[in-house]
Structures are given as structure tokens and as C-alpha cells.
Motif scaffolding. Structure first.
Motif, PDB file in Angstrom:
ATOM      1  N   ALA A  70      -3.292  14.340  -2.953  1.00  0.00           N
ATOM      2  CA  ALA A  70      -3.767  13.677  -4.169  1.00  0.00           C
ATOM      3  C   ALA A  70      -5.088  14.313  -4.581  1.00  0.00           C
ATOM      4  O   ALA A  70      -5.719  15.029  -3.797  1.00  0.00           O
ATOM      5  CB  ALA A  70      -3.956  12.190  -3.906  1.00  0.00           C
ATOM      6  N   ALA A  71      -5.514  14.054  -5.821  1.00  0.00           N
ATOM      7  CA  ALA A  71      -6.779  14.627  -6.303  1.00  0.00           C
ATOM      8  C   ALA A  71      -7.932  14.185  -5.403  1.00  0.00           C
ATOM      9  O   ALA A  71      -8.847  14.967  -5.119  1.00  0.00           O
ATOM     10  CB  ALA A  71      -7.020  14.205  -7.750  1.00  0.00           C
ATOM     11  N   ASP A  72      -7.905  12.941  -4.946  1.00  0.00           N
ATOM     12  CA  ASP A  72      -8.903  12.406  -4.020  1.00  0.00           C
ATOM     13  C   ASP A  72      -8.483  12.792  -2.595  1.00  0.00           C
ATOM     14  O   ASP A  72      -7.393  12.421  -2.136  1.00  0.00           O
ATOM     15  CB  ASP A  72      -8.942  10.879  -4.191  1.00  0.00           C
ATOM     16  CG  ASP A  72      -9.937  10.211  -3.256  1.00  0.00           C
ATOM     17  OD1 ASP A  72     -10.202  10.755  -2.161  1.00  0.00           O
ATOM     18  OD2 ASP A  72     -10.427   9.131  -3.616  1.00  0.00           O
ATOM     19  N   ALA A  73      -9.334  13.555  -1.888  1.00  0.00           N
ATOM     20  CA  ALA A  73      -8.954  14.113  -0.581  1.00  0.00           C
ATOM     21  C   ALA A  73      -8.645  13.039   0.463  1.00  0.00           C
ATOM     22  O   ALA A  73      -7.930  13.303   1.434  1.00  0.00           O
ATOM     23  CB  ALA A  73     -10.061  15.035  -0.072  1.00  0.00           C
ATOM     24  N   GLY A  74      -9.161  11.832   0.290  1.00  0.00           N
ATOM     25  CA  GLY A  74      -8.911  10.765   1.265  1.00  0.00           C
ATOM     26  C   GLY A  74      -7.600  10.027   1.029  1.00  0.00           C
ATOM     27  O   GLY A  74      -7.240   9.127   1.802  1.00  0.00           O
ATOM     28  N   LEU A  75      -6.897  10.407  -0.040  1.00  0.00           N
ATOM     29  CA  LEU A  75      -5.663   9.703  -0.394  1.00  0.00           C
ATOM     30  C   LEU A  75      -4.464  10.642  -0.327  1.00  0.00           C
ATOM     31  O   LEU A  75      -4.614  11.856  -0.363  1.00  0.00           O
ATOM     32  CB  LEU A  75      -5.763   9.128  -1.813  1.00  0.00           C
ATOM     33  CG  LEU A  75      -6.877   8.107  -2.090  1.00  0.00           C
ATOM     34  CD1 LEU A  75      -6.859   7.685  -3.553  1.00  0.00           C
ATOM     35  CD2 LEU A  75      -6.751   6.892  -1.167  1.00  0.00           C
ATOM     36  N   ARG A  76      -3.264  10.054  -0.224  1.00  0.00           N
ATOM     37  CA  ARG A  76      -2.019  10.816  -0.323  1.00  0.00           C
ATOM     38  C   ARG A  76      -1.115  10.114  -1.318  1.00  0.00           C
ATOM     39  O   ARG A  76      -1.182   8.897  -1.467  1.00  0.00           O
ATOM     40  CB  ARG A  76      -1.304  10.869   1.036  1.00  0.00           C
ATOM     41  CG  ARG A  76      -2.099  11.550   2.147  1.00  0.00           C
ATOM     42  CD  ARG A  76      -2.183  13.061   1.969  1.00  0.00           C
ATOM     43  NE  ARG A  76      -2.930  13.651   3.063  1.00  0.00           N
ATOM     44  CZ  ARG A  76      -4.265  13.789   3.092  1.00  0.00           C
ATOM     45  NH1 ARG A  76      -4.997  13.375   2.055  1.00  0.00           N
ATOM     46  NH2 ARG A  76      -4.868  14.316   4.134  1.00  0.00           N
ATOM     47  N   LYS A  77      -0.260  10.920  -1.968  1.00  0.00           N
ATOM     48  CA  LYS A  77       0.710  10.364  -2.915  1.00  0.00           C
ATOM     49  C   LYS A  77       2.064  10.284  -2.215  1.00  0.00           C
ATOM     50  O   LYS A  77       2.523  11.282  -1.643  1.00  0.00           O
ATOM     51  CB  LYS A  77       0.777  11.291  -4.128  1.00  0.00           C
ATOM     52  CG  LYS A  77       1.404  10.663  -5.353  1.00  0.00           C
ATOM     53  CD  LYS A  77       1.696  11.718  -6.405  1.00  0.00           C
ATOM     54  CE  LYS A  77       0.545  11.974  -7.342  1.00  0.00           C
ATOM     55  NZ  LYS A  77       0.904  12.977  -8.380  1.00  0.00           N
ATOM     56  N   LEU A 108      -0.575   5.879  -4.512  1.00  0.00           N
ATOM     57  CA  LEU A 108      -1.645   6.577  -3.789  1.00  0.00           C
ATOM     58  C   LEU A 108      -2.111   5.656  -2.666  1.00  0.00           C
ATOM     59  O   LEU A 108      -2.466   4.505  -2.910  1.00  0.00           O
ATOM     60  CB  LEU A 108      -2.804   6.881  -4.745  1.00  0.00           C
ATOM     61  CG  LEU A 108      -2.466   7.840  -5.889  1.00  0.00           C
ATOM     62  CD1 LEU A 108      -3.548   7.854  -6.959  1.00  0.00           C
ATOM     63  CD2 LEU A 108      -2.240   9.255  -5.351  1.00  0.00           C
ATOM     64  N   ALA A 166      -6.444  11.213 -15.173  1.00  0.00           N
ATOM     65  CA  ALA A 166      -6.099  11.172 -13.746  1.00  0.00           C
ATOM     66  C   ALA A 166      -4.583  10.995 -13.681  1.00  0.00           C
ATOM     67  O   ALA A 166      -3.933  10.940 -14.727  1.00  0.00           O
ATOM     68  CB  ALA A 166      -6.819  10.032 -13.061  1.00  0.00           C
ATOM     69  N   TYR A 167      -4.027  10.916 -12.483  1.00  0.00           N
ATOM     70  CA  TYR A 167      -2.573  10.803 -12.343  1.00  0.00           C
ATOM     71  C   TYR A 167      -2.041   9.597 -13.135  1.00  0.00           C
ATOM     72  O   TYR A 167      -2.407   8.468 -12.845  1.00  0.00           O
ATOM     73  CB  TYR A 167      -2.194  10.695 -10.862  1.00  0.00           C
ATOM     74  CG  TYR A 167      -0.746  10.305 -10.633  1.00  0.00           C
ATOM     75  CD1 TYR A 167       0.288  11.139 -11.062  1.00  0.00           C
ATOM     76  CD2 TYR A 167      -0.418   9.118 -10.003  1.00  0.00           C
ATOM     77  CE1 TYR A 167       1.606  10.783 -10.867  1.00  0.00           C
ATOM     78  CE2 TYR A 167       0.901   8.755  -9.795  1.00  0.00           C
ATOM     79  CZ  TYR A 167       1.911   9.592 -10.233  1.00  0.00           C
ATOM     80  OH  TYR A 167       3.220   9.224 -10.053  1.00  0.00           O
ATOM     81  N   PRO A 219      -4.258   5.415   1.421  1.00  0.00           N
ATOM     82  CA  PRO A 219      -5.177   6.117   2.318  1.00  0.00           C
ATOM     83  C   PRO A 219      -4.415   7.100   3.214  1.00  0.00           C
ATOM     84  O   PRO A 219      -3.280   6.823   3.622  1.00  0.00           O
ATOM     85  CB  PRO A 219      -5.805   4.992   3.144  1.00  0.00           C
ATOM     86  CG  PRO A 219      -5.654   3.759   2.293  1.00  0.00           C
ATOM     87  CD  PRO A 219      -4.366   3.946   1.541  1.00  0.00           C
TER      88      PRO A 219
END
Ligand code: EPU
Length: 349
Positions: free
Chosen positions: A271-278, A250, A169-170, A252
Motif C-alpha cells: 500500500a502507499a503507506d508502508a505500515g499497511l497492506r492491501k 487496507l 489516494a486509493y 496493518p
């Protein structure tokens, strides 16, 4: 002492073995030329024990000695690189853990193979690369890894872990989560003779145009990346540093949106998880005024806010103290928790 396949040094000085240039001393340094010696070393207790497991040292480019390590240090010195097989222009390459990362990138380019060019000039070794899943300019090595060969200290046997088993993962992997278990001895990559290079990351295409390159080959992309890195990141051979000291946080999606409204120039990435932002940690740190800051010899690079630097004789605990003050100021101003990227030895974050 020299014995078959390995060398031992007691009270080993570490200054030359970490890119921060921190003066620390290891109780024991075990240098292993042949990874086949690992089971015997484990049997003799030279890899430490469950309470005090040996710390594996790669190029020392992603760790901070905040104090002297209490455990033995282990370095794998095997540097062999070889193509394992080839089908339809897809080539499997195996590299031993002690090979330099950039030396591997150069080897692949010299053999006409693409896939690692965006990762040119990253300090460190092949064995360290999967630990934090090194990434730059739009590519992470997890995308290129076929398998990682490791010595499993818990079961005292060699294992071959497929990419899925590595949980990349990142800036993260299974090896980073349980650092005292596997010792990486070699990594296998899947590379290509004909895949088009990835030049989507901001700045790469512009650099290629400035170089006068129209249809970029992997070697051109590597050269563009080297130019970008030399311009943006301080050279550890000239000023001690460990690259990015913090991960890009990362958060929400809703929090990222609120921050982007309040601060329109804050870079926000998917981010890889659609509910998160980097979020850009460099921007957050820069906005708190830290870029170029200096406390004695511990400082923040004037070229890149994400990089802590040792101007000469900084101690590890001084750099750690500075990192904690940066973390606290970003949390107070933006409500975002920064996490360190390098491994911190001899203190808790
Ligand atoms: N920025 C600032 N101030 C600065 C530097 C950057 O505000 O001093 C902002 C700019 O807006 C810039 C943005 O931050 O556009 C992103 O900067 P950059 O392209 O340098 O990327 P980064 O997110 O700061 C990450 C990696 C680097 C990698 C680069 C390029 C992490 C923690 N760091 O940095 O990796 O080289 O992208 O892909 O993900 C490392 O891990 O040690 C490392 C150097």
C-alpha cells in the motif's frame, strides 16, 4: 422547461441514469449544458442548500440508490475535449465533466497520446473520475491529473485545484471526503507522445502476448485491458452493476502477515503507506462462498466476487442488505472490515 444553459425536470425517473438500474425518483433533475450557468443556478437555490445540497450525478456507475434521493440531482452535460498545450512530447488535455470516460480514452489514443490506456472501458464520466480516483491495471488517474476545475459551492466561485490540492489516494480524494462542496466542471491531464506504457499489472503482459503484440503501443494496452475487463467484469448494459462494490481493504502489515500464514493463497499487495497492506476483497468474499449467490434479483456476480448485480427488479435496499451481510460474514471469518466503493444514496452504510 428550457432556460439558458440548463434544463429542469421535476419528479425525474432515475432508472436509466444509474448502471445498477434501480428504480428511484429525484425531486428535481438539473441538467447543465454550460457550466457557466452554475453560479446563477446556485443563486436561485436550484443546487439545493447547505442542509440539502444537490447530488452530482456522473454516469451513475458508482452509486446505489438505496431509496429516493431527497435532494436535487445535477448532471453536467458539457463534453468538449481539447489539447491545451504541448512541450517536448508532453501534452496537456482538458476534458469537460460530461464527457464519457472511455470516450476520452479513445480520443487520447486517436491523437497518439499515452497515459490513460490502462483505464480503458471504465464506465462513467470525466467529472466523476477524480472523485474516487478511478484506477485499474496499475494506474490511477491521480497520477495523470494536472488540475481539476470546479465550482466551489461554499464560496460560490470557480476554483482550479492542482493535483496536490486534490488529495488523491486509493479510491479516495478531497472530493469524496467533502462531496457537497466542489462540483467538478473539467479535468486537465498530462499525457505523453512517447512514454512507454505500464504493463506490469498481472495479466496485462500475458494478454498482449496472446494478441501477438511484441512492442506494445498505448492502443495495444487499451485493447488488452478491454479484453481483460470484458472477460472478468459483467457489462452494465446487460446486467445492472456498479463495478467493484467494495474497496480492497487496507490493514496493518502484521494483520496481513497473520492472515497470509493462515491462508497462503490470499492475495496481499503493498500500500502507499508502508505500515499497511492491501488485501483482495474479492478473495475474502469468494472464500465466504458469496460468488454467484442470489437473493431474488439482488446477487453477487458469478464472474467476479467483488461485483454486486441486479438481475432485473432488485430494489436498492435489497442490494444494500446483501452488501451488509457480505460485510458481516467477512468481518466474522477474517476480522477485516469491508467498506463500500460506490456512494450510497438514501441510507447510511
Ligand atoms: N479474486 C478472487 N475471486 C474473484 C475475483 C478475484 O479470489 O471472484 C482474486 C484473485 O486472486 C485475483 C485477485 O482477486 O488475482 C485480484 O482480482 P482483480 O485483478 O480482478 O482485481 P481486484 O483487486 O478484484 C481491482 C479494482 C478493479 C480493477 C481491477 C484491475 C478495486 C476495488 N477494484 O479489482 O476496479 O478493474 O483491480 O485493476 O480496487 C472498480 O473499481 O469498480 C473496479 C472494477
Amino acid at each position: 422547461m428550457t432556460t439558458a444553459g440548463y434544463r429542469l425536470q421535476r419528479r425525474a425517473p432515475l432508472r436509466a441514469l444509474n448502471t445498477f438500474g434501480i428504480d428511484a425518483t429525484a425531486p428535481l433533475l438539473v441538467e447543465v449544458d454550460d457550466a457557466q450557468a452554475l453560479p446563477a443556478l446556485a443563486g436561485q437555490g436550484l443546487l439545493g442548500d447547505a442542509a440539502s445540497p444537490a447530488l452530482v450525478l456522473g454516469g451513475g456507475s458508482n452509486l446505489l440508490f438505496a431509496g429516493d434521493p431527497a435532494t436535487p440531482l445535477l448532471r453536467l452535460r458539457g463534453t468538449r475535449i481539447a489539447a491545451v498545450d504541448e512541450h517536448d512530447g508532453q501534452v496537456r488535455v482538458r476534458a469537460e465533466a460530461g464527457a464519457g470516460w472511455h470516450a476520452l480514452v479513445e480520443w487520447t489514443l486517436a491523437h497518439g497520446l499515452g497515459g490513460l490506456e490502462n483505464l480503458a472501458l471504465i464506465p462513467g464520466t470525466v467529472g466523476a473520475a477524480p472523485i474516487q480516483n478511478i484506477g485499474a491495471y496499475g494506474v490511477e488517474i491521480g497520477e495523470r491529473v494536472v488540475a481539476v476545475e470546479a465550482f466551489d459551492r461554499l464560496d460560490a466561485r470557480f476554483v482550479r485545484l492542482d493535483r496536490e490540492d486534490c488529495a488523491f489516494a486509493y479510491r479516495d480524494s478531497r472530493f469524496k471526503r467533502t462531496p457537497d462542496r466542489e462540483i467538478v466542471v473539467a479535468v486537465e491531464f498530462l499525457l505523453s507522445r512517447n512514454a512507454p506504457p505500464d504493463i506490469a499489472y498481472a495479466g496485462v503482459a500475458d494478454e498482449l502476448s496472446a494478441m501477438g503484440v511484441a512492442a506494445a503501443m498505448p492502443a495495444d494496452v487499451a485493447e488488452a485491458v478491454c479484453r481483460l475487463r470484458r472477460r472478468k467484469l459483467p457489462d452494465p448494459a446487460r446486467i445492472g452493476n456498479a463495478g467493484s462494490f467494495f474497496k480492497n481493504p487496507l490493514v496493518p502489515a502484521a494483520q496481513a502477515e497473520a492472515l497470509a500464514i493462515a491462508h497462503p493463497d490470499l492475495p496481499v499487495f503493498p500500500a502507499a503507506d508502508a505500515g499497511l497492506r492491501k488485501l483482495s476483497a474479492a478473495w475474502l468474499i469468494d472464500a465466504c462462498g458469496w460468488k454467484g449467490h442470489r437473493d431474488g434479483d439482488a446477487g453477487v456476480s458469478a464472474a467476479h466476487a467483488l461485483v454486486l448485480v441486479n438481475h432485473g427488479a432488485a430494489r436498492g435496499d435489497e442490494l444494500l442488505g446483501l452488501a451488509r451481510r457480505i460485510r458481516d460474514s467477512v468481518a466474522a471469518r477474517f476480522g477485516v472490515a469491508l467498506e463500500p466503493e460506490p456512494r450510497i444514496v438514501g441510507a447510511a452504510w
